[in-house]
Design a protein around this motif. Sequence first.
Motif, short mmCIF file in Angstrom:
data_model
loop_
_atom_site.label_atom_id
_atom_site.label_comp_id
_atom_site.label_asym_id
_atom_site.label_seq_id
_atom_site.Cartn_x
_atom_site.Cartn_y
_atom_site.Cartn_z
N TYR A 27 0.65 -1.49 -0.01
CA TYR A 27 -0.04 0.26 -0.09
C TYR A 27 0.89 1.31 -0.14
CZ TYR A 27 -3.30 3.50 1.61
OH TYR A 27 -3.96 4.82 1.71
N ILE A 28 1.94 1.34 0.82
CA ILE A 28 2.67 2.32 0.88
C ILE A 28 3.21 2.58 -0.28
CG2 ILE A 28 4.61 3.43 2.13
CD1 ILE A 28 2.16 3.68 3.59
N THR A 29 3.98 1.62 -0.89
CA THR A 29 4.39 1.64 -2.39
C THR A 29 3.50 2.02 -3.34
OG1 THR A 29 5.83 -0.36 -1.91
CG2 THR A 29 5.64 0.09 -4.29
N ALA A 30 2.32 1.97 -3.34
CA ALA A 30 1.20 2.28 -4.44
C ALA A 30 0.86 3.78 -4.09
CB ALA A 30 -0.28 1.57 -4.12
N GLY A 45 9.56 -5.31 -7.69
CA GLY A 45 10.08 -6.64 -7.21
C GLY A 45 9.04 -7.77 -6.90
N LEU A 46 7.57 -7.24 -7.09
CA LEU A 46 6.45 -8.11 -6.93
C LEU A 46 6.20 -9.03 -8.28
CD1 LEU A 46 4.14 -5.70 -5.31
CD2 LEU A 46 5.33 -7.60 -4.19
N ARG A 47 5.98 -10.19 -7.93
CA ARG A 47 5.40 -11.17 -8.84
C ARG A 47 3.94 -10.88 -9.31
NH1 ARG A 47 8.09 -16.21 -6.41
NH2 ARG A 47 7.40 -15.13 -4.36
N ASP A 48 3.53 -11.50 -10.39
CA ASP A 48 2.20 -11.40 -10.57
C ASP A 48 1.22 -11.96 -9.83
OD1 ASP A 48 2.40 -10.08 -13.25
OD2 ASP A 48 2.69 -11.65 -14.46
N GLU A 49 1.72 -13.22 -9.36
CA GLU A 49 0.66 -13.88 -8.21
C GLU A 49 0.50 -12.98 -6.64
OE1 GLU A 49 3.28 -15.15 -9.52
OE2 GLU A 49 2.62 -17.10 -10.89
N GLU A 50 1.68 -12.63 -6.49
CA GLU A 50 1.58 -11.29 -5.44
C GLU A 50 0.79 -10.10 -5.74
OE1 GLU A 50 5.83 -11.83 -2.82
OE2 GLU A 50 5.88 -11.08 -5.11
N ILE A 51 0.92 -9.63 -6.98
CA ILE A 51 0.01 -8.65 -7.22
C ILE A 51 -1.32 -8.82 -7.43
CG2 ILE A 51 -0.31 -7.02 -9.28
CD1 ILE A 51 2.77 -7.19 -10.04
N ASP A 52 -1.62 -9.85 -7.97
CA ASP A 52 -3.05 -10.47 -7.86
C ASP A 52 -3.36 -10.31 -6.66
OD1 ASP A 52 -3.04 -10.40 -10.68
OD2 ASP A 52 -2.67 -12.70 -10.83
N ASP A 53 -2.95 -11.21 -5.76
CA ASP A 53 -3.59 -11.29 -4.30
C ASP A 53 -3.64 -9.96 -3.51
OD1 ASP A 53 -4.18 -13.02 -2.09
OD2 ASP A 53 -2.47 -11.85 -1.30
N LEU A 54 -2.49 -9.20 -3.62
CA LEU A 54 -2.41 -7.89 -2.62
C LEU A 54 -3.42 -6.73 -3.36
CD1 LEU A 54 1.31 -8.36 -2.30
CD2 LEU A 54 -0.36 -8.63 -0.42
N THR A 55 -3.44 -6.79 -4.59
CA THR A 55 -4.23 -5.72 -5.05
C THR A 55 -5.75 -6.09 -4.73
OG1 THR A 55 -4.27 -6.72 -7.47
CG2 THR A 55 -2.74 -4.88 -6.84
N ALA A 56 -6.16 -7.32 -4.98
CA ALA A 56 -7.52 -7.75 -4.59
C ALA A 56 -7.94 -7.39 -3.18
CB ALA A 56 -7.70 -9.37 -4.97
N GLU A 57 -6.91 -7.74 -2.22
CA GLU A 57 -7.07 -7.45 -0.81
C GLU A 57 -7.08 -6.04 -0.71
OE1 GLU A 57 -7.51 -8.18 3.09
OE2 GLU A 57 -7.28 -9.72 1.52
N LEU A 58 -6.25 -5.09 -1.28
CA LEU A 58 -6.51 -3.68 -0.81
C LEU A 58 -7.94 -3.12 -1.71
CD1 LEU A 58 -2.80 -3.14 -1.89
CD2 LEU A 58 -4.09 -2.35 0.34
N MET A 59 -8.20 -3.95 -2.60
CA MET A 59 -9.55 -3.20 -3.11
C MET A 59 -10.79 -3.75 -2.11
SD MET A 59 -9.62 -2.18 -6.66
CE MET A 59 -11.03 -2.98 -7.54
N ALA A 60 -10.62 -4.75 -1.72
CA ALA A 60 -11.69 -5.25 -0.78
C ALA A 60 -11.63 -4.47 0.60
CB ALA A 60 -11.29 -6.88 -0.16
N ARG A 61 -10.45 -3.85 0.91
CA ARG A 61 -10.31 -2.89 1.92
C ARG A 61 -10.84 -1.48 1.61
NH1 ARG A 61 -5.21 -5.06 5.66
NH2 ARG A 61 -5.55 -7.26 5.53
#
Length: 341
Positions: A27-30, A45-61
């Motif tokens: 989030y701070i990076t974004a 340095g993020l991989r696609d799997e990490e990006i998919d998971d973490l952006t979905a979580e940040l959208m949910a929040r």
Amino acid sequence: MTTWTGGSPAFSRPHGDAYEELVSRVYITAVRLGRPTRDALRNEGLRDEEIDDLTAELMARELFLPGIDPDSWQVAPPREAMTRIADRIERRAAMSRATASEVEQLWRAAVGDGRVMEAPGMDLLKGVQDIVDRVRGLHRVAEERLWWAMDASAASCQLLQQAADDPDLLSVRPGADVRVMLDTALLEDEAALRFMERHEAAGHPVRVGNGIPFSLLLCDNRAALLDLSRHDPRGDGSLEARRTGPLLAIGTLLDEIWQLCTPYRATAEAAARAPGSRAPLDQRDLRILNLLTTGASDQLIARQTGVSVRTVERRVRYLMDHLAAATRFQAGVQAVRRGWV
């Protein structure tokens, strides 16, 4: 840990505090990027799997909002978004604290541990019948004081019905300071009206109030009972206390409720005891006036007097005119001043 596999090395999703720390870092990076995109996050340095998971979580929040395409996002205004998150966390924390004891009891029942968590001098009651039995017992042992505020709880209604069948059931020994307070919701119950009239006839003052939050009973300086069966018909959460602190607090609360309630008097009996102040009204109008002073609605008065709402409206208007009152409240005040109620 959960593991994603694909064309790139496996992504092992951390859990607990480690995951929260990862979400916070992304989030701070974004926020620093301003308008995060998949390519920009890859460059961090993020991989696609990490990006998919973490952006979905940040959208949910609600920290991220959708961008113009699936591989871009907008950062929600941080002050508003983080305030919402803090509010949600505080609500969850309050809920956790409020339900901790109840969840503990469920767990103990599930694992076969029959112990009940109780503090000395505090008894959790086991259902409506237990409440009813305790109230009856406190009436029997009261010597100096019995103050009772009743809402329309399951236990109160059951006790009032039993008292209608057995007038001595809730009697208190002579000389005790007895105060009875009933919520206006109970005025629809004929058993409650008979109960109030019996107490008045016995010389025990009765008052009626609107919005009594739950039933409370104080017996001498020995015990107090909180009846919460209106909020949970099973009676769970109700308790009896015998400790000094709760007794003083409940006594203070009952005294405050008493001051806010309206006196109830059996008007016909009052008039009979004082012929010089006899109200020039028939029995029906006296009862209408008596209910009027408690704040009862025309619909409730009609049910209790067995006449139509239209008849009640006419009689209330007659009483207001007779008492030179502009409002129902003024009519009640004038009736009290004249000694009619």
